[in-house]
Structure formats: C-alpha cells, structure tokens
Write an enzyme that holds these catalytic residues in place. Structure first.
Site, short mmCIF file in Angstrom:
data_model
loop_
_atom_site.label_atom_id
_atom_site.label_comp_id
_atom_site.label_asym_id
_atom_site.label_seq_id
_atom_site.Cartn_x
_atom_site.Cartn_y
_atom_site.Cartn_z
N GLY A 184 0.10 -0.28 5.03
CA GLY A 184 -1.02 -0.61 5.56
C GLY A 184 -2.20 -0.77 4.55
CE LYS A 185 -7.35 -4.56 6.31
NZ LYS A 185 -8.64 -4.86 6.91
NE ARG A 186 -6.39 5.14 6.14
CZ ARG A 186 -6.09 5.76 7.08
NH1 ARG A 186 -5.13 6.62 6.98
NH2 ARG A 186 -6.38 5.31 8.36
CG ASP A 187 -0.03 2.74 2.63
OD1 ASP A 187 -0.06 4.10 2.65
OD2 ASP A 187 0.11 2.07 3.39
N GLY A 188 -2.93 0.08 -0.27
CA GLY A 188 -3.18 -0.74 -1.14
C GLY A 188 -2.72 -2.32 -0.92
#
Ligand code: GLU
Length: 480
Positions: free
Chosen positions: A251-255
């Site tokens: 996801g976005k949060r994992d880069g």
C-alpha cells in the site's frame, strides 16, 4: 491469430508499480508475438476521475519505453488505431447498442429499486443468514428501460464455472459467485464489468492480463460472454504485490510510490523495467539483469508465479546501480542533466564528465550525484564528525594526525606532474616512510580533502581536485 493485448488503466490518480507491472507484462506478450499493444482509457467512473491522471499514464509508459500501437496520443488529441475510440466515454453509443440488444433478447432488465428497497432486501437476507443476491429479487414486471435508469444483466444460467487462467491455472467457482450486475448506470455510462467485455471483443483483444483482484468477478464475466455468444479471450491474472514485510498487499504506506516519483529520484527506466518484470516472474535461471529486448524474448505468462510477489525497494536500487554502471559515459551524462547540484553550474562539461566517470561506480540513483560529487566543484566544509566516526582515525591523537598530514602535504607538493599514477606512487611512498596502514593514512588524506562520506579512489580523486586545491584543503585543516 494476431496477438492483441491491452493495458486499460482508469485515470483515477497516480500510477503505481502494480499498474505499471501489468502494463509491462501486457506489453511483453504483445511484442513477443509481434502483436499489437493497445492503450485504452477506462474513464467511465466520473466520481473518481482525476484531472491530469491520463497524461501521467501516457508519460509514464513513454518514459519506460512501453510504446503502444493504438490509443491516445501523447502529443495530440488525435488517437491512433483502427479500433477506436480508445476512451470509454467516447464509446457510449457502442455500449448502448449492445445494451439494447441484450434487452431485446431478455438478457437485461431495468433495475426498479431505490437504495432503501435494496437495503431492506439486504437486511432481510442478513436476518435469514443467507447471502444477499440481486438475482433473488428480479422484478416480475420491470419498467421499460430508458436512459437514466440502471440496467442490470440477468444472468441466464446459474451454474458452476471452471476455467483456465494463463497464470493461475485451473480455477472454478460455484453458483454463489454469480449475480445480476449493472451494465449501464443511471448516468448513462457503462460499468467496468460491462464496458471492458464489449471493448475487448470489439478491439479484438486476445489476452486480458490484469491484477488478481479480478478473479472473484470472473464467473460473472464468463456468464456475460456466454450470454453474448462471445468467445472469451485468454485470461491471465497476475499475482498481488506484497508489502516488504508481513502478509499484506503493498500500500501507499509501504512505499508504494508513483512511478514518476522513482523517475524523479533518479531511477533509470531500464532498472525499473528490470525490477518490475521480476516482481512475480523469473526465467528459471540465475540471470538478474534483463534488457527490454531480453525480456521480450524470454517473458512468458506460464512462468509468472501464482503467489504474491514481495516488493523490495533495495533490489530496485541495486539494479539501478548495475544499470548506471553499464551505461557509456556520454549516455549517463545526458541522463544526469537534471540531477547535478548547483555547485556544478559553472563547471565545464569536460570536467563534469571526468567527475561523473569517477562517480559512476558509486551512484545508486542519479539523485545521489550532488552528495557524491560536491567537493569537486566547491570547497567542502570541515566536518570533524567524519574523523570521529572513523574507527581507526579516532584512535589517533590529534597531534599524530597533524604530523601525518604535514608529511603527506610535503610529499604531495613535490609532485611535478599531477596525474593519478604519480599521486599513487607518492602515496605508496608515504605508506613506507610513515609506517602507516592505508586504512589510516589514505582515509585521513581522503577525509580532509573531500569532507565526504564516500569518494572514489584517492589518487583519482586528488588528480581531479587538482594539486593546488588538494594542498590548500590539507592546510585548511592544519590551520583550523
Ligand atoms: N480499469 C481497470 C483497472 O484499472 C482495468 C482492469 C483490466 O485490465 O481489465 O483496474
């Protein structure tokens, strides 16, 4: 049959690595079979439409060298290809023609229910502990359909489907996976579920390659193909991309950055393609570096893995370093244009090329360029931390360091032809006269002449910095 594949993004925002990997696999299948690669813009979801998103898609594909044969054009509003239009919103008439045919054949009905009524059906199903299905509520006397009403597909046969997926193998789902679904929405535009089937047929698409989130809907699509008497294309669902750790999707949060961001950070398109190709595919050998031409030759859907592919940004950076090293200097130089630091603004091209030649082996991304080369263009600031951080140097007394540098300065000043070779000879001589290890002597000279964490080989570095500046920098430290 001529292979025709399509990448069918929705212009709903940024284009992330998963989208681009799908585009790449789709492209590779087309090119491998000397077929056509088609770009179709699926823009029927007006609520999620993002201005500029389409341009971003086109630019990203262009940057990666995934040239398409048919579809919108980057430089003009005119589309190319004989199977257009390639924007779904320009194809309304086509969907309506098919919708009318389906109504005539009793395959579709106007959905008469208000959201409240549907909610009541749902509540009832929940209370009775059964799944809510639209097909359990087909109206006995549906109103005559007209634009402005949702039109729903009437699944003709409730049965189990088994099918072959080019990646996932044999798949099947029972009747519970089948339900009546919307073909045309109240806004007059088709749903993805309907539009893509019509488009793939009309555009003579032979392979549908997409993310595995579409597997669950496949029985519905198969039912629609059957109702329309259309032979389904080859279906290939590519595995999810997993976050670097844990058991969840990236996801976005994992880069999961947009591909343009990687471009801005100085990732080469070659490295990006190489990386994306291997996110879920391998050719069965140990080979790690693949050019686009090799990928076209070697890629096949049957070697795409079924399970999720782990996203590893470090691998992308490693591959990027490998690709940077493989470029010839002029090519690399041209690609670096936007990445030099301000300090180099007034430097000559020939000097910048010499600097680049030294930095090439150490560059992991083009963005590292200023950090790695600043001291060739400007006087670095003394940073004692670098000495204190060095395990060997911090053990020496300041006095000893000063003495070593004085001797080094004296010898370096004697060099009459300031070339890497004579500098190396001089440095070797210093090792003998001072009885020091290179780990101490060379590190010390390196640090006080560059004040950088890393630098290329000392003799090459000093040769390029120049004799006068080298001596001056040593003096600066001695006099501080
Ligand atoms: N517009 C869909 C998406 O972006 C396309 C899926 C497909 O390739 O059929 O997910």
């Amino acid at each position: 049959m001529n292979t025709r594949t399509r990448f069918a993004p929705s212009p709903t925002g940024y284009i992330h690595v998963g989208n681009v990997r799908t585009a790449l696999y789709t492209y590779l299948v087309a090119r491998k079979h000397q077929g056509n690669f088609i770009l179709r813009i699926e823009d029927t979801d007006q609520a999620r439409f993002v201005d500029g998103a389409e341009e971003l898609i086109l630019k990203t594909l262009n940057w990666l060298g995934l040239d398409w044969d048919e579809g919108p054009n980057l430089d003009s509003t005119e589309e190319v290809g004989n199977f257009g239009p390639y924007h779904q919103t320009d194809r309304r008439e086509i969907y309506l023609k098919w919708a009318k045919k389906m109504i005539d054949e009793g395959l579709a009905y106007a959905d008469p229910y208000t959201p409240e009524q549907v909610q009541a059906f749902r509540d009832q199903a929940k209370a009775e502990k059964r799944a809510f299905l639209y097909r359990d509520h087909r109206p006995e006397n549906p109103p005559e359909w007209q634009l402005g009403m949702p039109l729903r597909f009437k699944v003709p046969e409730i049965k189990r489907y088994s099918w072959q997926d080019a990646v996932m193998g044999e798949l099947s789902a029972g009747p519970e996976a089948l339900d009546d679904f919307i073909l045309i929405k109240a806004d007059g535009l088709p749903t993805y579920n309907f539009a893509h089937i019509i488009d793939d047929f009309e555009m003579k698409i032979t392979h549908v390659i997409r993310g595995s989130e579409y597997i669950a809907s496949t029985p519905k699509y198969l039912s629609l193909y059957e109702a329309l008497k259309i032979e389904p294309p080859i279906l290939a669902h590519v595995p999810h991309i997993m976050a670097p750790t844990g058991n969840k999707k990236l996801g976005k949060r994992d880069g999961a950055k947009s591909v343009t961001e990687y471009q801005k950070e100085g990732i080469l398109p070659e490295a990006m393609l190489n990386f994306l190709a291997q996110l879920g595919w391998n050719d069965g050998t140990e080979q790690e570096i693949f050019s686009k031409a090799e990928l076209i030759e070697k890629f096949s859907l049957d070697r795409v893995q079924k399970s999720g592919a782990r996203f590893d940004e470090q691998r992308l950076i490693w591959l990027n370093g490998q690709w940077i090293r493989s470029l010839d200097l002029d090519d690399l130089y041209n690609r670096c244009e936007a990445f030099w630091g301000e300090e180099s603004n007034n430097a000559k091209e020939s000097y910048k090329k010499q600097v680049l030649a030294l930095a090439q082996d150490r560059l992991k991304t083009l963005q590292d360029l200023p950090k790695l080369t600043n001291y060739f263009f400007t006087e670095p600031e003394i940073d004692e931390e670098l000495i204190n951080d060095n395990k060997q140097l911090r053990k020496l007394a300041e006095e000893e360091r000063q003495n070593l540098l004085r001797v080094a300065r004296q010898e370096l000043a004697k060099i009459t032809d300031w070339t890497p070779e004579s500098i190396q000879n001089c440095l070797n001589g210093l090792l003998e006269t001072t009885c020091q290890k290179p780990g101490i002597l060379f590190s010390l000279v390196r640090i006080v002449t560059t004040w950088a964490q890393f630098s290329p080989q000392l003799n090459d570095t000093l040769a390029l910095i120049g004799q006068e500046k080298t001596l001056q920098r040593i003096d600066n430290y001695l006099q501080k």
